[in-house]
Design an enzyme around this catalytic site. Sequence first.
Site, PDB file in Angstrom:
ATOM      1  N   LYS A  81     -32.447 -11.765 -25.354  1.00  0.00           N
ATOM      2  CA  LYS A  81     -33.208 -10.856 -24.482  1.00  0.00           C
ATOM      3  C   LYS A  81     -32.302  -9.710 -24.017  1.00  0.00           C
ATOM      4  O   LYS A  81     -31.061  -9.811 -24.114  1.00  0.00           O
ATOM      5  CB  LYS A  81     -33.765 -11.629 -23.284  1.00  0.00           C
ATOM      6  CG  LYS A  81     -32.696 -12.243 -22.385  1.00  0.00           C
ATOM      7  CD  LYS A  81     -33.291 -13.226 -21.381  1.00  0.00           C
ATOM      8  CE  LYS A  81     -32.201 -13.838 -20.514  1.00  0.00           C
ATOM      9  NZ  LYS A  81     -32.726 -14.899 -19.624  1.00  0.00           N
TER      10      LYS A  81
ATOM     11  N   TYR B 290     -12.823  12.582  -6.226  1.00  0.00           N
ATOM     12  CA  TYR B 290     -13.751  12.767  -5.106  1.00  0.00           C
ATOM     13  C   TYR B 290     -13.211  12.153  -3.821  1.00  0.00           C
ATOM     14  O   TYR B 290     -12.648  11.059  -3.823  1.00  0.00           O
ATOM     15  CB  TYR B 290     -15.099  12.124  -5.427  1.00  0.00           C
ATOM     16  CG  TYR B 290     -15.957  12.957  -6.355  1.00  0.00           C
ATOM     17  CD1 TYR B 290     -16.357  14.246  -5.996  1.00  0.00           C
ATOM     18  CD2 TYR B 290     -16.365  12.439  -7.573  1.00  0.00           C
ATOM     19  CE1 TYR B 290     -17.140  15.000  -6.855  1.00  0.00           C
ATOM     20  CE2 TYR B 290     -17.159  13.182  -8.436  1.00  0.00           C
ATOM     21  CZ  TYR B 290     -17.542  14.462  -8.071  1.00  0.00           C
ATOM     22  OH  TYR B 290     -18.322  15.213  -8.911  1.00  0.00           O
TER      23      TYR B 290
HETATM   24  C1  PLP Z   1     -31.806 -15.976 -19.736  1.00  0.00           C
HETATM   25  C2  PLP Z   1     -32.362 -17.336 -20.018  1.00  0.00           C
HETATM   26  C3  PLP Z   1     -31.647 -18.262 -20.798  1.00  0.00           C
HETATM   27  C4  PLP Z   1     -30.218 -18.035 -21.196  1.00  0.00           C
HETATM   28  O1  PLP Z   1     -29.413 -18.295 -20.073  1.00  0.00           O
HETATM   29  P1  PLP Z   1     -27.821 -18.190 -20.103  1.00  0.00           P
HETATM   30  O2  PLP Z   1     -27.420 -18.592 -18.737  1.00  0.00           O
HETATM   31  O3  PLP Z   1     -27.502 -16.772 -20.399  1.00  0.00           O
HETATM   32  O4  PLP Z   1     -27.327 -19.112 -21.158  1.00  0.00           O
HETATM   33  C5  PLP Z   1     -32.281 -19.437 -21.152  1.00  0.00           C
HETATM   34  N1  PLP Z   1     -33.538 -19.712 -20.733  1.00  0.00           N
HETATM   35  C6  PLP Z   1     -34.240 -18.862 -19.960  1.00  0.00           C
HETATM   36  C7  PLP Z   1     -35.613 -19.237 -19.516  1.00  0.00           C
HETATM   37  C8  PLP Z   1     -33.676 -17.656 -19.567  1.00  0.00           C
HETATM   38  O5  PLP Z   1     -34.367 -16.825 -18.767  1.00  0.00           O
END
Ligand code: PLP
Length: 347
Positions: free
Chosen positions: A39, A244
């Site tokens: 994702k 800055y």
């Molecule tokens: C993002 C997510 C993962 C992966 O989690 P990590 O901590 O990055 O390994 C797995 N399952 C769900 C439902 C997620 O939202």
Amino acid sequence: MGKSHAACMGLVIDLPAIAANWNALAARAPGARAAAVVKADAYGLGADRVAPALYAAGARDFFVALASEGQAIRPLLPDDAQIFVLSGHMEGADLSGLIPVLNSPEQFFRDRALRPKGAFGIQLDSGMNRLGLEPGEWAAIRTEALAAGPALVMSHLACADEPDHPANAQQLAAFRAMTEGVTAPRSLAATGGILLGPEYHFDLLRPGIGLYGGQPYADARPVVTLALPVIQTREVKPGESVGYGYAWAAQRVSRVATVAAGYADGLARALAREGGLKLWAGDIAVPVIGRISMDLITVDVTDLPDVPATLEVLNPRQGVDDLAALSGTIGYEILTSLGRRYERTWL
Ligand SMILES: *Cc1c(COP(=O)(O)O)cnc(C)c1O
């Protein structure tokens, strides 16, 4: 010119290291299948490169947050790759070739009405109260849902990065209770859950951050190197200031290098707040001075024998979690904030 600039400019993403991390996490749970969470553009590292590389390493199950992310990688993966969409069946989503993970009775009935033969998963809420069916909702549709043959029944742990947190065992018990007698593949563990041990593994693992070299997977191989080009160097006399707010003043005759990256590239101003941020010239660390600007960072390179063409902000010595500690966040946010302006190279 030093010898240390020989490497690469920009963001270098080590695909073999991602594959090695995937294999190593999969090996912690020999009885389970390992999926890959890609994702948010594979946590900022390029889902179009990462997903095919993990397919080549053996992954056949992928997770994205949104249907649009799934559609982006669907043409890049062979037909036997399953792409699960964690936001489920949202109104208007194009789910062709994808598997929505249905999160509510509303999503379940919408999905069955619109895709009566389409593959689907179910997410149950085991305590996190973010996504998924609550126990009562699940009880109401369970018979119908299981009769339709879900590809997956899953839940997500809220505190898996804290092994001693009592929520882990509570969520495990809740998930077990809700999935007793379920023959569909079950999944509970992301990276943190994999490390909690075999009771958490079930049938399918969902590692994300561990693939990309972040905590809580301490044994991960580093995945990203980020080298920032030096635009200009100058001498600054004692009493003169830099940047800055004139936030830094030279105490000695100093050499200051200005590099091409800033908070618009995901290097937050807060990183330099306590004066702890360093860039690297080979083995030598040099301090960032003054404030981080939108596109520029200034570095005290007085102690370098010579100034290389690039200075590294991410490398095996200083990883995403080190940056996260400086700015009060987590490695996930450092990765997903990495800007679009870096030249990206995939090894
Ligand atoms: C993002 C997510 C993962 C992966 O989690 P990590 O901590 O990055 O390994 C797995 N399952 C769900 C439902 C997620 O939202």
